[in-house]
Design an enzyme around this catalytic site. Sequence first.
Site, PDB file in Angstrom:
ATOM      1  N   TYR A  54     -16.529  32.623 -60.397  1.00  0.00           N
ATOM      2  CA  TYR A  54     -16.107  31.321 -59.881  1.00  0.00           C
ATOM      3  C   TYR A  54     -17.295  30.385 -59.684  1.00  0.00           C
ATOM      4  O   TYR A  54     -18.307  30.748 -59.064  1.00  0.00           O
ATOM      5  CB  TYR A  54     -15.367  31.461 -58.543  1.00  0.00           C
ATOM      6  N   HIS A  84     -18.429  14.588 -56.872  1.00  0.00           N
ATOM      7  CA  HIS A  84     -18.181  14.837 -55.451  1.00  0.00           C
ATOM      8  C   HIS A  84     -18.860  13.819 -54.532  1.00  0.00           C
ATOM      9  O   HIS A  84     -18.639  13.839 -53.320  1.00  0.00           O
ATOM     10  CB  HIS A  84     -18.654  16.249 -55.077  1.00  0.00           C
ATOM     11  N   ASN A 196     -21.857  23.321 -51.471  1.00  0.00           N
ATOM     12  CA  ASN A 196     -20.849  24.130 -50.794  1.00  0.00           C
ATOM     13  C   ASN A 196     -21.483  24.808 -49.590  1.00  0.00           C
ATOM     14  O   ASN A 196     -22.078  25.876 -49.686  1.00  0.00           O
ATOM     15  CB  ASN A 196     -20.314  25.177 -51.785  1.00  0.00           C
ATOM     16  N   TYR A 278     -13.952  13.200  -4.863  1.00  0.00           N
ATOM     17  CA  TYR A 278     -14.186  14.312  -5.797  1.00  0.00           C
ATOM     18  C   TYR A 278     -15.369  14.064  -6.730  1.00  0.00           C
ATOM     19  O   TYR A 278     -16.070  15.003  -7.125  1.00  0.00           O
ATOM     20  CB  TYR A 278     -12.947  14.546  -6.661  1.00  0.00           C
ATOM     21  N   ARG A 281     -18.094  15.200  -4.453  1.00  0.00           N
ATOM     22  CA  ARG A 281     -17.913  16.531  -3.870  1.00  0.00           C
ATOM     23  C   ARG A 281     -17.831  17.619  -4.944  1.00  0.00           C
ATOM     24  O   ARG A 281     -18.229  18.773  -4.711  1.00  0.00           O
ATOM     25  CB  ARG A 281     -16.632  16.541  -3.032  1.00  0.00           C
ATOM     26  N   PHE A 327     -17.738  28.949 -46.394  1.00  0.00           N
ATOM     27  CA  PHE A 327     -17.883  27.499 -46.299  1.00  0.00           C
ATOM     28  C   PHE A 327     -16.935  26.876 -45.277  1.00  0.00           C
ATOM     29  O   PHE A 327     -17.067  25.699 -44.948  1.00  0.00           O
ATOM     30  CB  PHE A 327     -17.590  26.856 -47.662  1.00  0.00           C
ATOM     31  N   GLU A 411      -7.015  24.573 -51.997  1.00  0.00           N
ATOM     32  CA  GLU A 411      -7.718  24.493 -50.724  1.00  0.00           C
ATOM     33  C   GLU A 411      -6.720  23.954 -49.699  1.00  0.00           C
ATOM     34  O   GLU A 411      -6.715  22.777 -49.345  1.00  0.00           O
ATOM     35  CB  GLU A 411      -8.960  23.616 -50.877  1.00  0.00           C
TER      36      GLU A 411
END
Length: 496
Positions: A54, A84, A196, A278, A281, A327, A411
């Site tokens: 792959y 990409h 990746n 608060y 405190r 990844f 994906e």
Amino acid sequence: MIHKISAWHLTQDMIDEIITKGYQIQLDNDSMERIQKCRDYLDRKIAETDQPIYGVTTGFGSLCDVNIDPDQMAQLQINLMMSHACGVGDRVPNEVVKIMMLLKVQSLSYGHSGCKLDTVQRLIDFFNHDIFPIVYEQGSVGASGDLVPLAHLCLPLVGLGEVEYKGQRMTGAEILRRMGWQPIKLASKEGLALLNGTQNMSAFAVWSLIHAKRLAKWADTVAAMSLEAFDGLRDPFNIAVHLVRPHKGQIATAERLNQLLRGSEMIQQKKVNVQDPYSFRCIPQVHGAVKDTLSYVKSVVDIEINAATDNPTVCPEEDLIISAGNFHGEPIALPMDFLGLAMSELGNISERRTYKLVSGKRGLPSFLVANPGLNSGFMIVQYTAASIVSQSKTLCMPSSADSIPTSQGQEDHVSMGANAGTKLLRITENTERVLAIELFTAAQALDFRRPLRSSPLIEQIHEAYRQVVPFIDHDMVMYPYIAKSVDFLRNYELPL
């Protein structure tokens, strides 16, 4: 100064020192041997096997079943990087980009990615010469890693994309010409190894953690000054209270407040009020919970920045090339969302203390001016803090709660960790501004308690602050003083 990249543990404190002090980096001998051994193994494996690998001999994502001819493998990697690079939005800050480069080198140094040595070295060259690739905040879904921002990070290695160098923006081709470098010729898998991984998410996490740690310390300090200015009680910080509910952060916060208040005339004055609100405190309980969150998130991110997170994972010793899911950003997406919520709460309680100080309570004048009415004083300073806190609250919707399938369903679950990272940094910056506003307000309120003195530590900080921000005795343009207060938080080294 030089930091050697090795297979040993990289810490966030080391990263902080490397980035802020301008260290250069280099690979140690062990890392170079690992990188070369992995590359040699991968080359042999490609030559010896007919089985598809792959991203090496196949396409990517849903194109994993498409085989690539051997003479097209190098072009496959270039095509991957170009296709990409789809980032949009604001630029990633240069400090974060530099951490991205450092973390990418660290990840590749383990020898499980298949990169050539000269490719890793060119990343180091960019780091050492302060060449900042132009990377955009939007585009990564956090699996398969940070494909889009890492494409922008690595395009200049091959003469594409853009960089900033000495304040000037230029193309990747131009910076290579200026430096006398040739474009890197990518081998099989290298594009995938570079793109990746989780280095964009991790860089945002690391940079936010560095600042969050500093701000948690400042929050205690500013809260102590506010407590003094509000004529608050010391009883809630008695350690006996916290030993019966022994959260580490809670105990640590109570101990620090006691140290900050030690020797104060103000805290020892007889008090009329039986209880504090608060926001005063419960400082140990709220600030302490933030510290515990910081500790947890740091432990997760420490693992992530010392890991190989690309795919496939190459294991020369085991004679394996495994396509899996290192990844995926889920391990840090969830903690980053958690830390964003914690930092929002640190700002939330800070704004409440600011509100109390301007409310005309406990002998303080309304809006902290001697002549309210004619003067609005700190009225709108608190408005600004409220606006910032509200924005942080809206950013607390966890990015990791969402997932949109990509790559034709191959994906089909993603982390959205990159969005968690950009949100976290924005919330952290917001919290810094809110704490700066509280400091601005607390210092003003403290001056109305004179001639009484606070502790030596608080007085030391107050005196240093007054060197850059004056007491406000009538209405003035306020935003420059808020900006100076932010700078003070960034640059002043706390004595405790």
